[in-house]
Design an enzyme around this catalytic site. Structure first.
Site, PDB file in Angstrom:
ATOM      1  N   GLY A  29     -52.009 -66.229   6.456  1.00  0.00           N
ATOM      2  CA  GLY A  29     -51.957 -65.610   7.785  1.00  0.00           C
ATOM      3  C   GLY A  29     -53.324 -65.123   8.204  1.00  0.00           C
ATOM      4  N   ASN A  30     -53.371 -64.277   9.197  1.00  0.00           N
ATOM      5  CA  ASN A  30     -54.649 -63.691   9.627  1.00  0.00           C
ATOM      6  C   ASN A  30     -54.415 -62.292  10.187  1.00  0.00           C
ATOM      7  OD1 ASN A  30     -54.276 -63.891  12.660  1.00  0.00           O
ATOM      8  ND2 ASN A  30     -54.007 -66.038  12.083  1.00  0.00           N
TER       9      ASN A  30
END
Ligand code: CTP
Length: 220
Positions: A29-30
């Site tokens: 993810g980020n």
């Protein structure tokens, strides 16, 4: 801008990160918080638009009744939701930080540790903005975001063209206080024939600047 300036308009907005699962307990993810996309949704709604907000996993909520939230996790889910809603859109805003790659295979059981190194093979995700850009109808207005560290203007211009956008909002990582993890942002809006730079502001005010310019362009 008057209160009901977007009355009768439908705005489709993507926001937040996407999570790409590795196994049942892990993902790629980020750090996107969704704040910019949610601020835009609130601003359009406040000016009378019907908003379809397609959101990756975030910890914030949309409070306006005219914002309809579709919660998704992966880029593929986000794409499916946007594709379905796109034909209803007068304006599309791609504010999500979509993961560019996803694991090639999803391990249906938790990956146990073994050995000193682990390689996870990644494959490219669908580019949602570019895919929708190919299907854009006459009269639809679309806006993308770009986060650049170098050759900012040139890179943003290339994305404008490649993704068939009308406007690209450029965040520079070289500006302190801008981008991920901040409540403030400093943007430059790039269009085919115009470049407009703004000061460092709260994301809610940045959203207002973006919405104002979209309004100006749509109404000539
Ligand atoms: N975007 C998208 N789907 C993707 C990747 C990006 O819809 N799979 C959208 C983003 O929401 C943003 C714009 O495209 O509006 C620019 O995203 P960015 O990641 O900066 O551009 P890329 O084309 O992925 O280029 P790079 O990461 O190489 O800079």
């Amino acid at each position: 801008m008057i209160q009901d300036s977007f009355k009768g308009k439908t705005v489709v907005i993507t926001a937040g990160p996407t999570y790409e699962p590795i196994d049942p307990v892990r993902f790629i993810g980020n750090h996107s918080t969704g704040k910019m996309g949610y601020a835009l949704a609130a601003c359009f709604a406040a000016h009378g638009a019907k908003v379809q907000l397609i959101s990756g996993p975030v910890s914030i909520k949309a409070n306006d009744q005219s914002i309809n939230v579709t919660s998704v996790t992966t880029a593929d889910e986000m794409y499916a939701a946007v594709k379905q809603l796109a034909p209803t859109a007068d304006i599309m805003v791609f504010a999500a930080a979509v993961a560019d790659y996803k694991p090639k295979v999803f391990a249906d059981k938790k990956i146990k540790k073994s050995g000193d190194e682990l390689t996870i093979e990644l494959v490219k995700n669908v580019d949602i903005a570019a895919a929708l850009g190919k299907e854009k109808k006459a009269g639809q207005f679309s806006v993308g975001f770009a986060l650049e560290t170098h050759n900012e203007s040139a890179n943003a211009r290339e994305k404008l063209q490649k993704k068939n956008l009308d406007m690209i909002v450029l965040n520079s990582l070289n500006d302190p206080g801008a981008g991920f993890k901040h409540d403030t942002n400093k943007i430059t809006i790039i269009e085919k024939d115009a470049t407009t730079a703004f000061d460092l502001k709260q994301k809610t005010e940045v959203a207002q600047d973006i919405v104002n310019l979209i309004h100006k362009r749509i109404n000539g």
